[in-house]
Each structure stands twice: as C-alpha cells, then as structure tokens.
Design an enzyme around this catalytic site. Structure first.
Site, PDB file in Angstrom:
ATOM      1  N   ASP A 126       2.040  -7.087 -10.745  1.00  0.00           N
ATOM      2  CA  ASP A 126       0.758  -6.790 -11.398  1.00  0.00           C
ATOM      3  C   ASP A 126       0.866  -6.954 -12.919  1.00  0.00           C
ATOM      4  O   ASP A 126       0.602  -6.014 -13.677  1.00  0.00           O
ATOM      5  CB  ASP A 126       0.295  -5.378 -11.062  1.00  0.00           C
ATOM      6  CG  ASP A 126       0.315  -5.120  -9.571  1.00  0.00           C
ATOM      7  OD1 ASP A 126      -0.163  -5.994  -8.831  1.00  0.00           O
ATOM      8  OD2 ASP A 126       0.809  -4.064  -9.150  1.00  0.00           O
ATOM      9  N   GLY A 152       0.818  -1.197   0.000  1.00  0.00           N
ATOM     10  CA  GLY A 152       0.000   0.000   0.000  1.00  0.00           C
ATOM     11  C   GLY A 152       0.857   1.253   0.000  1.00  0.00           C
ATOM     12  O   GLY A 152       2.094   1.195   0.026  1.00  0.00           O
ATOM     13  N   GLU A 172       9.685   2.105  -1.720  1.00  0.00           N
ATOM     14  CA  GLU A 172       9.263   2.253  -3.119  1.00  0.00           C
ATOM     15  C   GLU A 172       8.808   3.696  -3.335  1.00  0.00           C
ATOM     16  O   GLU A 172       9.429   4.455  -4.073  1.00  0.00           O
ATOM     17  CB  GLU A 172       8.138   1.280  -3.448  1.00  0.00           C
ATOM     18  CG  GLU A 172       7.669   1.388  -4.892  1.00  0.00           C
ATOM     19  CD  GLU A 172       6.459   0.511  -5.186  1.00  0.00           C
ATOM     20  OE1 GLU A 172       6.190   0.291  -6.382  1.00  0.00           O
ATOM     21  OE2 GLU A 172       5.788   0.064  -4.237  1.00  0.00           O
ATOM     22  N   HIS A 183       6.608  -4.356   1.776  1.00  0.00           N
ATOM     23  CA  HIS A 183       6.793  -3.331   0.746  1.00  0.00           C
ATOM     24  C   HIS A 183       7.343  -2.079   1.432  1.00  0.00           C
ATOM     25  O   HIS A 183       6.691  -1.521   2.316  1.00  0.00           O
ATOM     26  CB  HIS A 183       5.459  -2.984   0.079  1.00  0.00           C
ATOM     27  CG  HIS A 183       5.005  -3.968  -0.949  1.00  0.00           C
ATOM     28  ND1 HIS A 183       4.735  -5.283  -0.664  1.00  0.00           N
ATOM     29  CD2 HIS A 183       4.773  -3.816  -2.281  1.00  0.00           C
ATOM     30  CE1 HIS A 183       4.341  -5.903  -1.766  1.00  0.00           C
ATOM     31  NE2 HIS A 183       4.362  -5.030  -2.768  1.00  0.00           N
TER      32      HIS A 183
END
Length: 317
Positions: free
Chosen positions: A257, A134, A176, A173
C-alpha cells in the site's frame, strides 16, 4: 483498522471509473520503472474497485449497486480488463513486466468463487495467482481450539483447493495479525505456495522450522508491518526480517500500500539496511523473490539470469 482509513481518502476518486483504474494501472508501471523494477506482481481485489464496495469502516462492505455515476453496471470482469489494459500499455511504454494476483477478502466468501473464475478466465492474460487478505483476527474460533485460533470460511477453502487442482498459483496473507498457526493453516488447508507477511511464524518453533525446511517464501513489507502494529521494533528487539536473514529463510522485500505508507522500494531497502541487512542479503531477497514468483518459466529464467549477471554471481539454477 486505523491503517485502512487512508484508503478512504483516495479510493473514492477511482472506484467505479474504469478509465481512472486503467490510468492508475499504467502509472503504476511508470513508478515501478522509476525504481528500477524489472518484474512485479501487483495484487488487488476487483470487487473493492466496484461502486459501493468500499467502506472506510471495515474495507469490506458491498451493496448490490455496482453502478458508475451514470448508472451503468460495472462488473468485476471489466475492472480486471481495465487493470490489464493499463498494465499492458505501461509495460510497452516503460519496460517493467507486470503480472497480477487477484485477492479474496476474509469475511467476504461470496466473492471468492467469482475471483477464482476471473483467475481462470484471465490466466495467460496477466493474472498469475490468487490470494486472500484481510483481518485474521476477525475470523471465527474453531471449537476445541484456543480462542485466538481462527477458521477459514468453507467457501474460501473450497476455492483454494480448486485453485490448487487447476494449477492456479496461491499466496495467502497469514501470520501478520494472526498467530503462527494461521501460517500453518495457509500452507496445509489453503495450499499456499507463498506466505504474505508471516512475521508471527517466529512464535512457534515447530511451524517456523517446517517453513525453513520446506523453503516457504515470506513476502515481507517492512514499513507497513510497523505502521499496522503487526511488528514492534524497539530497543534490542529486531524486526522478523533480521531473523529470517540470520536463519537463511526465503523472503523478499516489498512495498505494501505505498500510496498509504508514502514509501517506495528504495525506502524499504534503506530501512532494512538501517536495521543491518547487507547488500548481499538484499540481493538475495531479489533472487528469492524471482525464484518464488508466479512468472512464466521463460520470464523467470530470463530475469534470474539478469539478476545473477548484475550482482556478479554464478547462476545457481
């Protein structure tokens, strides 16, 4: 957030449809096998495959409905079971070994405890780890720190601490969209064993050197890193994977993705080769990926032996 709009095109066709979710998982195995993949860890958030959980605006919202088109209640457990069933059949048919990582979502801490419970329940049944993904930029600033530094929700911290206690594998994550300090928080607060993306760790020499010394593994997704705007490759500025390779960092190449980016693993390898990664360096990324995988020890050892044999390398284990 522009990158996430693509999910609004195809996800509504499968959300809440357990049969479609199972079929999608099965076809994932078929696609992986076509690319020559022998082991893969797929990650997803089960709540985002439940009715009323997805919104194009922020990819995070959930209402209290969670019922299919016939009004039947669908649980996150049923979503995981459907995914597992599709992967198990796909593995039997196509040979690619698939394990899964269940994702928490930043800004939805109310999901995290349930996701950990699912990781515990399905440990040994295909689920090998927990993640949190997220928008890092959406987190709240910590008092006394620079405004760009963010904090994690206390619920998420507790869940990852518990996961570590229980031996549930953890990847996060980080770095990023957020600063290098998010990588540090992932490692020290969330007890991450791997870092998803992590490109901006290069902005802080002390944190980067720590990662190099500790052999922290970075899961790199070249195409999406550019499409999301997290990395800019222009002029003489190289992609972070080139710096990772130069410094001997542990990293791997993955798709991110692929339905949205319209890429496969071969495309990612070709892009990295275009930037200058050699065949030997690409082989090393696969070895690093397997060494840092969350696979069962016997599977990890078996696949590493296959890789060393295929590459004509001496087994370093």
């Amino acid at each position: 957030m522009t990158f996430l709009r693509g999910f609004g095109i195809f996800l509504p066709a499968v959300i809440g449809d357990l049969e479609a979710i199972e079929r999608m998982s099965y076809e994932f195995c078929e696609s992986a096998a076509e690319q020559g993949v022998i082991y893969v860890e797929a990650r997803y958030c089960p709540f985002l495959l439940m009715p009323d959980s997805f919104t194009e605006a922020n990819f995070l919202s959930q209402s209290t409905g969670n019922r299919d088109e016939n009004g039947k209640h669908i649980s996150a457990k049923e979503v995981v079971e459907a995914v597992n069933k599709g992967f198990q059949e796909g593995e039997r048919q196509f040979g690619t070994i698939v394990r899964t990582i269940l994702c928490c979502i930043r800004g939805k801490p109310e999901w995290s405890k349930d996701i950990l419970d699912l990781c515990i329940q399905f440990k040994g049944q295909g689920v090998v780890g927990i993640d949190i993904a997220g928008d890092e930029a959406g987190e709240k600033p910590i008092a006394g720190e620079e405004s760009e530094l963010r904090m994690l929700d206390s619920e998420d911290i507790a869940v990852f601490e518990k996961a570590a206690e229980l031996g549930i594998h953890r990847t996060v994550h980080a770095g990023e969209a957020g600063p290098a300090q998010m990588v540090w928080k992932a490692l020290t607060v969330l007890k991450a064993e791997r870092i998803g993306h992590g490109y901006r760790v290069l902005e802080d020499d002390s944190i980067y050197n720590y990662c190099l010394n500790k052999g922290v593994h970075f899961e790199c997704c070249p195409t999406s890193s550019i499409l999301t705007g997290s990395v800019s490759v222009c002029g003489t500025k190289p992609h972070p994977v080139m710096r990772f390779a130069q410094d001997g960092a542990s990293f791997s190449i993955s798709t991110d993705d692929p339905t949205v980016t319209n890429t496969n693993l071969s495309d990612e390898y070709a892009l990295c080769a275009k930037w200058g990664l050699t065949a030997a360096q690409l082989q090393e990324t696969n070895i690093n990926a397997m060494k840092n995988s969350f696979a069962e020890p016997s599977i990890k050892q078996s696949i590493l032996e296959k890789l060393y044999s295929a590459y004509g390398l001496k087994n370093q284990n």
